[in-house]
Design an enzyme around this catalytic site. Structure first.
Site, PDB file in Angstrom:
ATOM      1  N   GLY A   7       1.134  -1.544  -0.098  1.00  8.89           N
ATOM      2  CA  GLY A   7      -0.112  -0.078   0.003  1.00  8.89           C
ATOM      3  C   GLY A   7       0.959   1.313  -0.335  1.00  8.89           C
ATOM      4  N   GLY A  13       1.352   5.008   3.571  1.00  7.41           N
ATOM      5  CA  GLY A  13       2.219   4.202   2.616  1.00  7.41           C
ATOM      6  C   GLY A  13       3.471   4.785   1.724  1.00  7.41           C
ATOM      7  N   THR A 104      -9.616  -7.557   1.089  1.00  8.44           N
ATOM      8  CA  THR A 104      -8.228  -6.823   1.353  1.00  8.44           C
ATOM      9  C   THR A 104      -7.624  -7.202   2.485  1.00  8.44           C
ATOM     10  OG1 THR A 104      -8.210  -6.208  -1.000  1.00  8.44           O
ATOM     11  CG2 THR A 104      -6.783  -4.588   0.635  1.00  8.44           C
ATOM     12  N   THR A 131      -6.446   0.399  13.007  1.00  8.33           N
ATOM     13  CA  THR A 131      -7.123   1.420  13.604  1.00  8.33           C
ATOM     14  C   THR A 131      -8.090   1.226  14.345  1.00  8.33           C
ATOM     15  OG1 THR A 131      -8.455   2.298  12.574  1.00  8.33           O
ATOM     16  CG2 THR A 131      -8.511   0.397  11.269  1.00  8.33           C
ATOM     17  N   ASP A 132      -7.829   2.990  15.465  1.00 13.84           N
ATOM     18  CA  ASP A 132      -8.586   2.538  16.619  1.00 13.84           C
ATOM     19  C   ASP A 132     -10.077   2.657  16.159  1.00 13.84           C
ATOM     20  OD1 ASP A 132      -9.212   5.430  14.733  1.00 13.84           O
ATOM     21  OD2 ASP A 132      -8.634   7.033  16.666  1.00 13.84           O
ATOM     22  N   GLU A 133     -10.545   2.708  15.097  1.00 12.42           N
ATOM     23  CA  GLU A 133     -11.737   2.004  14.555  1.00 12.42           C
ATOM     24  C   GLU A 133     -12.307   0.616  14.834  1.00 12.42           C
ATOM     25  OE1 GLU A 133     -13.644   3.559  11.121  1.00 12.42           O
ATOM     26  OE2 GLU A 133     -12.781   4.688  11.176  1.00 12.42           O
ATOM     27  N   TYR A 155     -16.280  -1.294   7.387  1.00 17.03           N
ATOM     28  CA  TYR A 155     -14.885  -0.998   7.278  1.00 17.03           C
ATOM     29  C   TYR A 155     -13.902  -1.277   8.886  1.00 17.03           C
ATOM     30  CZ  TYR A 155     -10.272   1.586   8.038  1.00 17.03           C
ATOM     31  OH  TYR A 155      -9.017   1.961   8.549  1.00 17.03           O
ATOM     32  N   LYS A 159     -11.468  -4.072   9.240  1.00 16.62           N
ATOM     33  CA  LYS A 159      -9.934  -4.239   9.641  1.00 16.62           C
ATOM     34  C   LYS A 159      -9.481  -4.603  10.929  1.00 16.62           C
ATOM     35  CE  LYS A 159      -6.964  -1.914   8.944  1.00 16.62           C
ATOM     36  NZ  LYS A 159      -5.636  -1.607   8.653  1.00 16.62           N
ATOM     37  N   LEU A 195     -12.114  13.973   5.620  1.00 14.62           N
ATOM     38  CA  LEU A 195     -12.006  14.760   5.981  1.00 14.62           C
ATOM     39  C   LEU A 195     -11.679  16.132   5.613  1.00 14.62           C
ATOM     40  CD1 LEU A 195     -15.161  16.578   7.485  1.00 14.62           C
ATOM     41  CD2 LEU A 195     -12.902  16.080   9.032  1.00 14.62           C
ATOM     42  N   GLY A 280     -24.494   4.821  10.961  1.00  9.91           N
ATOM     43  CA  GLY A 280     -23.493   4.367  11.795  1.00  9.91           C
ATOM     44  C   GLY A 280     -22.182   5.297  12.175  1.00  9.91           C
TER      45      GLY A 280
HETATM   46  P1  NAD Z   1      -4.987   4.380   1.491  1.00 12.54           P
HETATM   47  O1  NAD Z   1      -7.085   4.544   1.157  1.00 12.54           O
HETATM   48  O2  NAD Z   1      -4.686   6.130   1.265  1.00 12.54           O
HETATM   49  O3  NAD Z   1      -4.272   3.540   0.689  1.00 12.54           O
HETATM   50  C1  NAD Z   1      -4.595   2.552   0.586  1.00 12.54           C
HETATM   51  C2  NAD Z   1      -3.704   2.012  -0.901  1.00 12.54           C
HETATM   52  O4  NAD Z   1      -3.735   0.232  -0.443  1.00 12.54           O
HETATM   53  C3  NAD Z   1      -3.237   2.193  -1.882  1.00 12.54           C
HETATM   54  O5  NAD Z   1      -2.059   3.176  -2.167  1.00 12.54           O
HETATM   55  C4  NAD Z   1      -4.248   1.203  -2.563  1.00 12.54           C
HETATM   56  O6  NAD Z   1      -4.088   1.148  -4.011  1.00 12.54           O
HETATM   57  C5  NAD Z   1      -3.571   0.198  -1.139  1.00 12.54           C
HETATM   58  N1  NAD Z   1      -4.486  -1.089  -1.916  1.00 12.54           N
HETATM   59  C6  NAD Z   1      -5.318  -1.143  -1.659  1.00 12.54           C
HETATM   60  N2  NAD Z   1      -6.085  -3.038  -1.928  1.00 12.54           N
HETATM   61  C7  NAD Z   1      -4.579  -3.044  -2.236  1.00 12.54           C
HETATM   62  C8  NAD Z   1      -4.368  -4.409  -2.700  1.00 12.54           C
HETATM   63  N3  NAD Z   1      -5.486  -4.821  -2.608  1.00 12.54           N
HETATM   64  N4  NAD Z   1      -3.650  -5.256  -2.213  1.00 12.54           N
HETATM   65  C9  NAD Z   1      -2.371  -4.558  -2.583  1.00 12.54           C
HETATM   66  N5  NAD Z   1      -2.529  -2.803  -2.603  1.00 12.54           N
HETATM   67  C10 NAD Z   1      -3.889  -1.839  -2.306  1.00 12.54           C
HETATM   68  O7  NAD Z   1      -5.256   4.367   3.129  1.00 12.54           O
HETATM   69  P2  NAD Z   1      -4.176   5.229   4.316  1.00 12.54           P
HETATM   70  O8  NAD Z   1      -5.317   5.711   4.719  1.00 12.54           O
HETATM   71  O9  NAD Z   1      -2.770   5.348   3.369  1.00 12.54           O
HETATM   72  O10 NAD Z   1      -4.417   4.093   4.793  1.00 12.54           O
HETATM   73  C11 NAD Z   1      -3.075   3.848   5.229  1.00 12.54           C
HETATM   74  C12 NAD Z   1      -3.737   2.159   6.360  1.00 12.54           C
HETATM   75  O11 NAD Z   1      -3.676   2.728   7.475  1.00 12.54           O
HETATM   76  C13 NAD Z   1      -4.674   1.319   6.010  1.00 12.54           C
HETATM   77  O12 NAD Z   1      -4.420  -0.168   6.270  1.00 12.54           O
HETATM   78  C14 NAD Z   1      -5.391   1.567   7.577  1.00 12.54           C
HETATM   79  O13 NAD Z   1      -6.752   1.175   7.512  1.00 12.54           O
HETATM   80  C15 NAD Z   1      -4.481   2.521   7.757  1.00 12.54           C
HETATM   81  N6  NAD Z   1      -5.469   3.039   8.584  1.00 12.54           N
HETATM   82  C16 NAD Z   1      -5.642   4.315   8.461  1.00 12.54           C
HETATM   83  C17 NAD Z   1      -5.633   6.270   9.488  1.00 12.54           C
HETATM   84  C18 NAD Z   1      -6.017   7.340   8.195  1.00 12.54           C
HETATM   85  O14 NAD Z   1      -6.508   7.937   9.490  1.00 12.54           O
HETATM   86  N7  NAD Z   1      -5.816   6.859   7.186  1.00 12.54           N
HETATM   87  C19 NAD Z   1      -5.984   5.821  10.494  1.00 12.54           C
HETATM   88  C20 NAD Z   1      -5.170   4.535  11.666  1.00 12.54           C
HETATM   89  C21 NAD Z   1      -5.139   3.439  10.012  1.00 12.54           C
HETATM   90  O1  DAU Z   2      -9.586   6.458  12.278  1.00 13.31           O
HETATM   91  C1  DAU Z   2      -8.570   6.258  11.994  1.00 13.31           C
HETATM   92  C2  DAU Z   2      -9.384   6.073  10.516  1.00 13.31           C
HETATM   93  O2  DAU Z   2      -9.955   7.019   9.959  1.00 13.31           O
HETATM   94  C3  DAU Z   2      -8.725   5.116   9.863  1.00 13.31           C
HETATM   95  O3  DAU Z   2      -9.248   3.763   9.833  1.00 13.31           O
HETATM   96  C4  DAU Z   2      -9.527   5.560   8.360  1.00 13.31           C
HETATM   97  O4  DAU Z   2      -8.800   4.683   7.335  1.00 13.31           O
HETATM   98  C5  DAU Z   2      -9.894   6.807   8.416  1.00 13.31           C
HETATM   99  O5  DAU Z   2     -11.554   6.628   6.430  1.00 13.31           O
HETATM  100  C6  DAU Z   2     -10.706   7.561   9.052  1.00 13.31           C
HETATM  101  O6  DAU Z   2     -12.180   7.361   9.430  1.00 13.31           O
HETATM  102  P1  DAU Z   2     -13.230   7.977   8.851  1.00 13.31           P
HETATM  103  O7  DAU Z   2     -14.419   8.230   8.968  1.00 13.31           O
HETATM  104  O8  DAU Z   2     -12.904   9.019  10.978  1.00 13.31           O
HETATM  105  O9  DAU Z   2     -12.528   9.311   8.250  1.00 13.31           O
HETATM  106  P2  DAU Z   2     -13.371  11.058   7.407  1.00 13.31           P
HETATM  107  O10 DAU Z   2     -12.254  11.663   6.862  1.00 13.31           O
HETATM  108  O11 DAU Z   2     -13.982  10.041   6.412  1.00 13.31           O
HETATM  109  O12 DAU Z   2     -14.261  11.016   8.321  1.00 13.31           O
HETATM  110  C7  DAU Z   2     -13.976  11.966   9.813  1.00 13.31           C
HETATM  111  C8  DAU Z   2     -15.206  12.951  10.318  1.00 13.31           C
HETATM  112  O13 DAU Z   2     -15.711  13.737   9.267  1.00 13.31           O
HETATM  113  C9  DAU Z   2     -16.186  11.629  10.575  1.00 13.31           C
HETATM  114  O14 DAU Z   2     -16.739  12.043  11.581  1.00 13.31           O
HETATM  115  C10 DAU Z   2     -16.806  11.665   8.904  1.00 13.31           C
HETATM  116  C11 DAU Z   2     -16.667  13.345   9.288  1.00 13.31           C
HETATM  117  N1  DAU Z   2     -17.023  13.639   7.700  1.00 13.31           N
HETATM  118  C12 DAU Z   2     -16.415  13.201   6.769  1.00 13.31           C
HETATM  119  C13 DAU Z   2     -16.522  14.081   5.171  1.00 13.31           C
HETATM  120  C14 DAU Z   2     -15.656  12.657   4.495  1.00 13.31           C
HETATM  121  C15 DAU Z   2     -17.875  15.238   7.101  1.00 13.31           C
HETATM  122  O15 DAU Z   2     -18.361  15.324   8.724  1.00 13.31           O
HETATM  123  N2  DAU Z   2     -17.786  14.840   6.400  1.00 13.31           N
HETATM  124  C16 DAU Z   2     -17.793  14.367   4.917  1.00 13.31           C
HETATM  125  O16 DAU Z   2     -17.840  14.869   4.062  1.00 13.31           O
END
Ligand code: NAD
Ligand code: DAU
Length: 342
Positions: A7, A13, A104, A131-133, A155, A159, A195, A280
């Site tokens: 990733g 990543g 995945t 993830t904290d989720e 999701y 995870k 967001l 949810g």
């Molecule tokens: P992202 O969606 O930006 O990137 C995900 C990457 O994984 C992409 O490059 C995608 O092409 C690749 N991918 C998806 N499916 C795949 C597969 N089957 N095989 C190989 N590659 C694949 O995600 P992110 O926000 O960078 O999150 C990265 C990791 O961190 C995830 O595991 C996510 O659950 C975790 N995480 C994210 C957050 C957050 O706030 N973004 C917080 C806590 C944990």
């Molecule tokens: O907590 C870690 C997680 O954070 C990761 O594991 C996930 O991969 C990552 O997507 C993120 O999940 P959230 O659902 O918390 O993130 P998102 O940015 O989608 O939304 C953050 C907050 O904002 C959530 O309460 C929903 C709200 N939101 C989001 C969007 C996209 C809005 O109010 N409007 C929006 O358009």
């Protein structure tokens, strides 16, 4: 050190690969295995293409042949550390179609672990990025690593499956697994469906900011470089079979962060558009990070300066996010319909 990062074309990543090269230079060898889904952008790491210590492989973590090839490393000599970032990551998309999340985020993890078993004697670490989720929502107090899991959307349920599968392989087969559970990341190269980048780029274009529900849901914001530093710290200092929370210590209501974004982009509050709520929708995430802090790890960035730096990055990299927004028309149509109707 020889790393397999999965990733690595995504948000965290790609930041992690850049972190490794900045910190370790040519002492780091990195294979980046990425399927290049809608969220994967190979050009995020364009500056390393062609370097002898970097290899990009397009492939699926759920495909045993692709995974076997990736474990060969940059030069066929193998890898010391696997860091699994690859996942389907967007909660709203998991409400649209959950099957790819299971494929995945659960099955893909299993395939990576099965291959790890073959390399067990030489593999130093297998880091499963969870993830904290997975803990679910908490109204007051904070979750610690020993709290039960209670994922509440497709999701986070997927995870949680990957998180526990990695733990099971540590217990059953003695694999050197560490599970990390981080809070909401933000920073450069984040896909503009989440967001912060969505609201920053919408505001720059004088488009509305769709705030779900009452806007009072709370997230704990972690700057992506601090997350990368914590993962690197755990590769060095963590204990196998353990789980570690990684938090930002910056809990904010969504409406508060929205106001900060409007201030930083110089746009009016009238851009805020209250829309229906996410199905949810978890009310609050909060992590107890004592375990990691007691080991001596500390975040470097304060929230306001990190947010300012992030907004600046989006201002300076318009071509990057405009190209993405142009090709996400299908998702945008789904998303607008979903939230207009509530
Ligand atoms: P992202 O969606 O930006 O990137 C995900 C990457 O994984 C992409 O490059 C995608 O092409 C690749 N991918 C998806 N499916 C795949 C597969 N089957 N095989 C190989 N590659 C694949 O995600 P992110 O926000 O960078 O999150 C990265 C990791 O961190 C995830 O595991 C996510 O659950 C975790 N995480 C994210 C957050 C957050 O706030 N973004 C917080 C806590 C944990
Ligand atoms: O907590 C870690 C997680 O954070 C990761 O594991 C996930 O991969 C990552 O997507 C993120 O999940 P959230 O659902 O918390 O993130 P998102 O940015 O989608 O939304 C953050 C907050 O904002 C959530 O309460 C929903 C709200 N939101 C989001 C969007 C996209 C809005 O109010 N409007 C929006 O358009």
């Amino acid at each position: 050190m020889r790393y397999l990062v999965t990733g690595g074309a995504g948000f965290i990543g790609s930041n992690f690969v850049r972190f490794l090269f900045n910190k370790y230079g040519s002492d780091a060898q990195v294979v980046n295995l990425d399927k290049l889904t809608y969220a994967g952008i190979r050009e995020n790491l364009a500056e390393y293409e062609g370097q002898p210590n970097y290899r990009f492989l397009q492939g699926d973590i759920a495909d045993p042949a692709a995974v076997e090839e990736a474990y060969r490393g940059v030069d066929g000599s193998g890898v010391d550390v696997v860091v699994n970032f690859a996942a389907e990551t967007h909660v709203d998309r998991s409400l649209m179609e959950a099957g790819t999340f299971i494929q995945t985020d659960v099955h893909g993890v299993l395939v990576l672990l099965e291959e790890a078993r073959k390399h067990a004697p030489s593999l130093r670490r297998f880091i499963q990025i969870s993830t904290d989720e997975v803990y679910g929502s908490i109204d007051s107090g904070s979750f610690s690593e020993t709290d039960p899991l209670n994922p509440r959307n497709p999701y986070s349920a997927s995870k949680a499956g990957g998180d526990r599968m990695a733990y099971a392989y540590a217990q059953t087969y003695g694999l050197p697994v560490i599970v990390t559970r981080a809070s909401n990341n933000f920073g450069p190269w984040q896909y503009p469906e989440k967001l912060i980048p969505l609201f920053v780029t919408n505001a720059m274009d004088d488009q509305s900011l769709p705030l779900y529900g009452d806007g009072r849901n709370v997230r704990d914001w972690l700057y992506v470089e601090d997350h990368c530093a914590a993962v690197d710290f755990l590769i060095e200092h963590g204990t196998n079979s353990e789980t570690y929370n990684i938090g930002g210590g910056n809990e904010l209501e969504n409406r508060e962060i929205t106001h900060k974004i409007l201030e930083l982009t110089g746009k009016p509050e009238s851009l805020i558009k209250p829309v229906g709520d996410r199905q949810g929708h978890d009310r609050r995430y909060s992590l107890d990070t004592t375990k990691l802090e007691k080991m001596g790890f500390k975040n470097e960035r304060d929230f306001d300066s990190a947010l300012e730096k992030t907004v600046r990055w989006y201002k300076e990299n318009e071509a990057w996010w405009r190209a993405i927004k142009e090709r996400s028309a299908e998702y945008k149509a789904f998303y607008e319909k979903q939230y207009a109707g509530r």
